[in-house]
Motif scaffolding. Structure first.
Motif, mmCIF file in Angstrom:
data_model
loop_
_atom_site.group_PDB
_atom_site.id
_atom_site.type_symbol
_atom_site.label_atom_id
_atom_site.label_comp_id
_atom_site.label_asym_id
_atom_site.label_seq_id
_atom_site.Cartn_x
_atom_site.Cartn_y
_atom_site.Cartn_z
ATOM 1 N N ILE A 43 0.807 -1.239 0.000
ATOM 2 C CA ILE A 43 0.000 0.000 0.000
ATOM 3 C C ILE A 43 0.832 1.279 0.000
ATOM 4 O O ILE A 43 0.306 2.363 -0.211
ATOM 5 C CB ILE A 43 -0.989 -0.027 1.195
ATOM 6 N N VAL A 44 2.150 1.160 0.218
ATOM 7 C CA VAL A 44 2.966 2.386 0.280
ATOM 8 C C VAL A 44 3.903 2.473 -0.928
ATOM 9 O O VAL A 44 4.598 1.515 -1.258
ATOM 10 C CB VAL A 44 3.770 2.449 1.597
ATOM 11 N N ILE A 45 3.902 3.631 -1.570
ATOM 12 C CA ILE A 45 4.795 3.875 -2.706
ATOM 13 C C ILE A 45 5.840 4.893 -2.270
ATOM 14 O O ILE A 45 5.512 5.956 -1.737
ATOM 15 C CB ILE A 45 3.992 4.391 -3.912
ATOM 16 N N HIS A 46 7.089 4.557 -2.493
ATOM 17 C CA HIS A 46 8.193 5.406 -2.051
ATOM 18 C C HIS A 46 8.664 6.341 -3.173
ATOM 19 O O HIS A 46 8.301 6.168 -4.334
ATOM 20 C CB HIS A 46 9.357 4.530 -1.562
ATOM 21 N N ALA A 47 9.513 7.286 -2.785
ATOM 22 C CA ALA A 47 9.956 8.330 -3.723
ATOM 23 C C ALA A 47 10.597 7.754 -4.984
ATOM 24 O O ALA A 47 10.345 8.240 -6.091
ATOM 25 C CB ALA A 47 10.938 9.263 -3.013
ATOM 26 N N PHE A 62 -0.945 8.763 -10.070
ATOM 27 C CA PHE A 62 -0.726 8.179 -8.744
ATOM 28 C C PHE A 62 -1.043 9.216 -7.667
ATOM 29 O O PHE A 62 -1.671 8.899 -6.657
ATOM 30 C CB PHE A 62 0.717 7.669 -8.609
ATOM 31 N N LEU A 63 -0.612 10.471 -7.896
ATOM 32 C CA LEU A 63 -0.861 11.518 -6.902
ATOM 33 C C LEU A 63 -2.356 11.790 -6.758
ATOM 34 O O LEU A 63 -2.851 12.017 -5.656
ATOM 35 C CB LEU A 63 -0.131 12.810 -7.296
ATOM 36 N N GLU A 64 -3.085 11.742 -7.884
ATOM 37 C CA GLU A 64 -4.536 11.965 -7.840
ATOM 38 C C GLU A 64 -5.235 10.906 -6.993
ATOM 39 O O GLU A 64 -6.138 11.187 -6.220
ATOM 40 C CB GLU A 64 -5.131 11.828 -9.259
ATOM 41 N N GLN A 65 -4.802 9.650 -7.168
ATOM 42 C CA GLN A 65 -5.522 8.542 -6.538
ATOM 43 C C GLN A 65 -5.001 8.181 -5.145
ATOM 44 O O GLN A 65 -5.698 7.538 -4.368
ATOM 45 C CB GLN A 65 -5.461 7.305 -7.438
ATOM 46 N N GLY A 66 -3.740 8.578 -4.858
ATOM 47 C CA GLY A 66 -3.155 8.186 -3.572
ATOM 48 C C GLY A 66 -3.328 9.256 -2.502
ATOM 49 O O GLY A 66 -3.872 10.330 -2.753
ATOM 50 N N LYS A 67 -2.864 8.913 -1.316
ATOM 51 C CA LYS A 67 -2.897 9.867 -0.195
ATOM 52 C C LYS A 67 -1.498 9.960 0.400
ATOM 53 O O LYS A 67 -0.858 8.928 0.631
ATOM 54 C CB LYS A 67 -3.835 9.356 0.905
ATOM 55 N N SER A 87 6.056 12.926 6.991
ATOM 56 C CA SER A 87 5.845 14.039 6.074
ATOM 57 C C SER A 87 7.195 14.702 5.775
ATOM 58 O O SER A 87 8.070 14.781 6.636
ATOM 59 C CB SER A 87 4.851 15.044 6.658
ATOM 60 N N GLU A 88 7.373 15.136 4.563
ATOM 61 C CA GLU A 88 8.621 15.759 4.099
ATOM 62 C C GLU A 88 9.814 14.815 4.246
ATOM 63 O O GLU A 88 10.948 15.251 4.402
ATOM 64 C CB GLU A 88 8.878 17.083 4.831
ATOM 65 N N TYR A 89 9.558 13.530 4.185
ATOM 66 C CA TYR A 89 10.634 12.540 4.267
ATOM 67 C C TYR A 89 11.430 12.569 2.953
ATOM 68 O O TYR A 89 10.884 12.316 1.893
ATOM 69 C CB TYR A 89 10.004 11.155 4.480
ATOM 70 N N TYR A 96 9.486 14.027 -4.646
ATOM 71 C CA TYR A 96 8.370 13.348 -3.966
ATOM 72 C C TYR A 96 8.756 13.009 -2.521
ATOM 73 O O TYR A 96 8.941 11.835 -2.173
ATOM 74 C CB TYR A 96 7.990 12.072 -4.743
ATOM 75 N N PRO A 97 8.898 14.033 -1.657
ATOM 76 C CA PRO A 97 9.390 13.786 -0.299
ATOM 77 C C PRO A 97 8.287 13.314 0.650
ATOM 78 O O PRO A 97 7.974 13.963 1.649
ATOM 79 C CB PRO A 97 9.936 15.157 0.124
ATOM 80 N N PHE A 98 7.690 12.188 0.332
ATOM 81 C CA PHE A 98 6.619 11.636 1.175
ATOM 82 C C PHE A 98 6.404 10.172 0.792
ATOM 83 O O PHE A 98 6.904 9.711 -0.247
ATOM 84 C CB PHE A 98 5.307 12.418 0.969
ATOM 85 N N PHE A 99 5.668 9.481 1.654
ATOM 86 C CA PHE A 99 5.203 8.144 1.304
ATOM 87 C C PHE A 99 3.796 8.318 0.759
ATOM 88 O O PHE A 99 2.976 9.022 1.355
ATOM 89 C CB PHE A 99 5.151 7.233 2.537
ATOM 90 N N LEU A 100 3.518 7.675 -0.349
ATOM 91 C CA LEU A 100 2.184 7.772 -0.939
ATOM 92 C C LEU A 100 1.443 6.460 -0.683
ATOM 93 O O LEU A 100 1.939 5.391 -1.023
ATOM 94 C CB LEU A 100 2.296 8.019 -2.449
#
Ligand SMILES: Cc1cc2nc3c(=O)[nH]c(=O)nc-3n(C[C@H](O)[C@H](O)[C@H](O)COP(=O)(O)OP(=O)(O)OC[C@H]3O[C@@H](n4cnc5c(N)ncnc54)[C@H](O)[C@@H]3O)c2cc1C
Length: 170
Positions: A43-47, A62-67, A87-89, A96-100
């Motif tokens: 469930i997690v997509i990395h940078a 991916f950004l539209e559909q993910g959180k 956040s800001e990882y 893309y400094p976050f987990f999606l």
């Protein structure tokens, strides 16, 4: 003869297919299941994955559909551990400094869409049942849902197996 036979249309096989499609390498991609998973699973997509999706021109979808994941709560019995550090990882290192968070079912759908837009379909209900290899080629025996068998000769077979009979070859 296919250059590459991809066995398995999970995220790994689908992305492999997408990259081969971009490079115009002839391939077939098969999966023994009728459709892609309906479960959340990975469930997690990395940078790093987002950067690859960006190169493919599909990161916006991916950004539209993910959180974006702001925090994770680990709950064990009644005890909650709240970890707000995501956040800001990777800020300053990546676009893309976050987990999606996006369900695997949706990731597979987006990658399959990309494949279809590039003229490839996943051949479903098609199982790899055995394989052997020579110096030059891989000989794979496929079987569809109706039991019809087909021998495929490919330069490369890309796959993963927990079956010890396959493990030494793939
Ligand atoms: C129930 C469950 C829950 C999970 N939960 C999480 C989670 O919460 N977080 C997380 O990060 N990860 C989770 N995972 C793991 C995650 O699903 C995997 O890491 C991810 O699916 C790996 O992707 P993949 O493409 O390598 O393999 P898969 O997604 O397993 O894809 C392999 C594909 O190959 C096909 N296949 C296999 N053998 C053959 C054959 N002989 N012939 C043709 N096709 C074949 C299968 O049908 C399958 O579609 C979970 C997995 C499961 C099973």
């Amino acid at each position: 003869m296919a250059d590459v036979l991809i066995v398995g249309a999970g995220p790994t096989g689908l992305l492999m297919g997408c990259q081969l499609a971009i490079q115009n390498v002839p391939f077939r991609i098969i999966d023994k299941n009728e459709d892609h998973t309906t479960q959340s699973r990975a469930i997690v997509i990395h940078a790093a994955s987002m950067e690859i999706f960006s190169q493919m021109g599909i990161s916006a979808r991916f950004l539209e559909q993910g959180k974006r994941v702001a925090a994770i709560n680990f709950i064990i019995r009644d005890k909650v551990s709240h970890i707000p550090l995501f956040s800001e990882y990777g800020a300053g290192l990546t676009q893309y400094p976050f987990f999606l968070a996006l369900e695997q079912s949706k990731t597979e759908r987006l990658l399959q869409d990309f494949l279809e837009q590039h003229g490839h379909v996943v051949e479903r209900n098609m199982e790899l049942v055995s394989l052997s290899q020579t110096q030059e080629n891989v000989h794979a025996l496929l079987r569809n849902k109706e039991g019809k068998e087909e021998e495929v000769i490919a330069k490369w077979l890309v796959g993963y197996s927990v079956n010890p009979g396959f493990a030494k070859l793939v």
